[in-house]
Motif scaffolding. Structure first.
Motif, PDB file in Angstrom:
ATOM      1  N   ASP A  78      43.764 116.427  45.850  1.00 56.63           N
ATOM      2  CA  ASP A  78      45.035 116.395  44.496  1.00 56.63           C
ATOM      3  C   ASP A  78      45.995 115.984  44.911  1.00 56.63           C
ATOM      4  OD1 ASP A  78      43.141 116.251  43.084  1.00 56.63           O
ATOM      5  OD2 ASP A  78      42.828 118.573  43.440  1.00 56.63           O
ATOM      6  N   LEU A  79      45.944 115.301  46.564  1.00 54.87           N
ATOM      7  CA  LEU A  79      47.621 115.357  47.047  1.00 54.87           C
ATOM      8  C   LEU A  79      47.762 113.961  46.986  1.00 54.87           C
ATOM      9  CD1 LEU A  79      47.061 116.861  51.080  1.00 54.87           C
ATOM     10  CD2 LEU A  79      47.705 118.004  49.191  1.00 54.87           C
ATOM     11  N   THR A  80      48.694 113.832  47.360  1.00 52.77           N
ATOM     12  CA  THR A  80      49.605 112.345  46.709  1.00 52.77           C
ATOM     13  C   THR A  80      49.571 111.536  48.470  1.00 52.77           C
ATOM     14  OG1 THR A  80      52.449 113.449  47.058  1.00 52.77           O
ATOM     15  CG2 THR A  80      50.168 112.719  44.584  1.00 52.77           C
ATOM     16  N   TYR A  81      49.675 109.745  47.799  1.00 49.51           N
ATOM     17  CA  TYR A  81      50.081 109.474  49.647  1.00 49.51           C
ATOM     18  C   TYR A  81      51.985 108.328  49.226  1.00 49.51           C
ATOM     19  CZ  TYR A  81      46.529 106.171  48.337  1.00 49.51           C
ATOM     20  OH  TYR A  81      45.537 104.988  48.258  1.00 49.51           O
ATOM     21  N   GLN A  82      52.129 107.954  49.814  1.00 48.06           N
ATOM     22  CA  GLN A  82      53.070 106.864  49.793  1.00 48.06           C
ATOM     23  C   GLN A  82      52.158 105.886  51.190  1.00 48.06           C
ATOM     24  OE1 GLN A  82      56.799 108.348  48.957  1.00 48.06           O
ATOM     25  NE2 GLN A  82      57.066 107.257  47.300  1.00 48.06           N
ATOM     26  N   VAL A  83      52.190 104.123  50.818  1.00 49.09           N
ATOM     27  CA  VAL A  83      52.218 103.643  51.425  1.00 49.09           C
ATOM     28  C   VAL A  83      53.779 103.344  52.124  1.00 49.09           C
ATOM     29  CG1 VAL A  83      51.445 101.606  52.893  1.00 49.09           C
ATOM     30  CG2 VAL A  83      50.361 102.388  50.405  1.00 49.09           C
ATOM     31  N   VAL A  84      53.787 103.464  54.007  1.00 50.02           N
ATOM     32  CA  VAL A  84      55.496 103.283  54.176  1.00 50.02           C
ATOM     33  C   VAL A  84      55.186 101.848  54.944  1.00 50.02           C
ATOM     34  CG1 VAL A  84      57.057 104.494  55.489  1.00 50.02           C
ATOM     35  CG2 VAL A  84      55.614 106.191  54.229  1.00 50.02           C
ATOM     36  N   ASP A  85      54.547 101.930  55.564  1.00 48.54           N
ATOM     37  CA  ASP A  85      54.469 100.171  56.169  1.00 48.54           C
ATOM     38  C   ASP A  85      52.494 100.067  56.498  1.00 48.54           C
ATOM     39  OD1 ASP A  85      55.083  98.449  58.016  1.00 48.54           O
ATOM     40  OD2 ASP A  85      54.722  99.506  59.730  1.00 48.54           O
ATOM     41  N   TYR A  86      52.456  98.606  56.212  1.00 47.18           N
ATOM     42  CA  TYR A  86      51.494  98.167  55.920  1.00 47.18           C
ATOM     43  C   TYR A  86      51.203  96.725  57.232  1.00 47.18           C
ATOM     44  CZ  TYR A  86      46.125  97.482  54.560  1.00 47.18           C
ATOM     45  OH  TYR A  86      44.954  97.104  53.926  1.00 47.18           O
ATOM     46  N   GLN A  87      50.419  96.579  58.337  1.00 47.75           N
ATOM     47  CA  GLN A  87      50.345  95.106  58.994  1.00 47.75           C
ATOM     48  C   GLN A  87      48.878  94.980  59.144  1.00 47.75           C
ATOM     49  OE1 GLN A  87      53.252  93.893  60.464  1.00 47.75           O
ATOM     50  NE2 GLN A  87      54.743  95.093  59.419  1.00 47.75           N
ATOM     51  N   ASP A  88      48.686  93.682  58.107  1.00 47.14           N
ATOM     52  CA  ASP A  88      47.593  93.570  57.837  1.00 47.14           C
ATOM     53  C   ASP A  88      46.824  92.799  59.667  1.00 47.14           C
ATOM     54  OD1 ASP A  88      46.579  93.444  55.648  1.00 47.14           O
ATOM     55  OD2 ASP A  88      48.471  91.922  55.048  1.00 47.14           O
TER      56      ASP A  88
END
Length: 378
Positions: A160-170
């Motif tokens: 029940d924590l939350t996360y945010q995508v900060v950086d994502y390199q395919d």
């Protein structure tokens, strides 16, 4: 009825541990601190210093949650005992599933609370900044990095924590080259700090036409989000800022905009730190820069702490070089199924469960070893 009598015995056996949690969590001290802070917050002029008042109210919420959680566990125990007595008196078998489910839930919550007593590091209650880098090996390693990304996001959801995508390199063909997520919630860093290091995968590669067994590596970095009241010296002239267009998996993870920000730390007159951070999560360039600054602060604090040997173990636990061949954990899919942590020797054959975010056994073993000094490897 026999089933209810059995659970009454289980509950009575659990009661000493439940009572012991109050002492282990030092709840009397928490109550005293909360009373003091509540008095402070009620004083005239409390909100004149916004930064200080926000820090106080954050701490009050943490203490209130800590006290309320124990009251809730004690109430659950009482309710379960009442259900058992009611089921016996009325010979109502329909109450058995409720008792079974409630007991399992109480046990799990007590175990989580017990683990929290092992979190004594300076930043253990902070949010966590988690970064995954694919190792050498092209598509196979990049696919492994994405599997780890999924594993940690599933763990976050389980708790029940939350996360945010900060950086994502395919990745070039599949998977990811790297990704950074901010995991938000109480004790996120404390629970995840033991994941820092190199993770090794052994499997038959789905990208190999000859179905040969492959070994892949990915590095996981865990940093605490440093509170704003911690002083970190970052001079504007020491930062090179680059703006670039966001790139994600078809817009699934992040917004495709031209406002992504990369900051490179180049301290004037000092040895380069090699720190590079980037953020693509926001549409606003200003917001992405603010996110980058938070990450840069965390990395600089890490360097400061590494400069003091007595604080290294607090930040990163057992120190292993982040290089291929010095893995902290191995995930074997073939020729047998096993996930084993090299530092604690904890292992499980439930590979699918682990990859679906069931990391609690590893986290428990790491925190226990950190508290006792009983490591499998030195």
């Amino acid at each position: 009825m026999l089933q209810f009598d059995e659970y009454k015995v289980k509950l009575n056996n659990l009661k000493p541990s439940l009572d012991g949690l109050s002492q282990a969590l030092d709840l009397p001290a928490a109550e005293r601190e909360l009373d003091m802070l509540e008095s402070e917050s009620a004083a005239p002029g409390f909100w004149d210093d916004l930064e200080k008042s926000q820090k106080v109210t954050r701490r009050m919420r943490q203490l209130q949650n800590k006290l309320e959680a124990q009251r809730k566990r004690e109430s659950q125990w009482d309710d379960l005992m009442t259900l058992c007595e009611m089921g016996n008196e009325e010979e109502d078998e329909s109450l058995v599933p409720e008792v079974e489910e409630g007991f399992a839930k109480l046990e799990a919550e007590m175990e989580e609370a017990r683990l929290s007593t092992l979190l004594t590091g300076e930043y253990d209650n902070s949010n966590a900044i988690l970064t995954i880098h694919a190792g050498a090996g092209g598509t196979e390693a990049q696919d492994w990095a994405q599997m780890l990304y999924r594993m940690y996001t599933r763990w976050t959801e389980r708790h029940d924590l939350t996360y945010q995508v900060v950086d994502y390199q395919d990745g070039d063909e599949a998977g990811i080259k790297s990704a950074t997520i901010m995991i938000q919630g109480e004790n996120a860093y404390g629970y995840l700090k033991g994941e820092n290091g190199v993770h090794r995968l052994v499997r038959v590669s789905p990208f190999d036409a000859n179905a040969r067994r492959q070994t892949s590596f990915a590095a996981v970095e865990i940093l605490p989000e440093i509170p704003d009241d911690v002083e970190v010296d970052i001079r504007p002239e020491d930062i090179e800022m680059q703006v670039f267009r966001s790139s994600g998996a078809g817009g699934q993870h992040i917004n495709k905009t031209s406002s992504a920000v990369r900051l490179i730390h180049k301290p004037t007159g000092h040895k380069p730190t090699g720190i590079v951070v980037s953020s693509q999560q926001e549409r606003s360039q200003v917001q992405n820069r603010e996110t980058c600054m938070r990450m840069l602060r965390s990395k600089l604090v890490e360097l400061q702490m590494e400069a003091h040997a007595e604080k290294i173990s607090d930040l990163k636990g057992v120190q292993l070089k982040i290089e291929w061949g010095s893995q902290i954990r191995s995930y074997v899919f073939m020729p047998y199924q096993l996930v084993k942590d090299n530092r604690t020797a904890y292992e499980t054959s439930n590979v699918n469960g682990v990859m679906d975010g069931d990391l609690d056994g590893f986290i428990n073993a790491y925190l226990t070893a950190a508290a006792t000094g009983n490591w499998a490897t030195k």
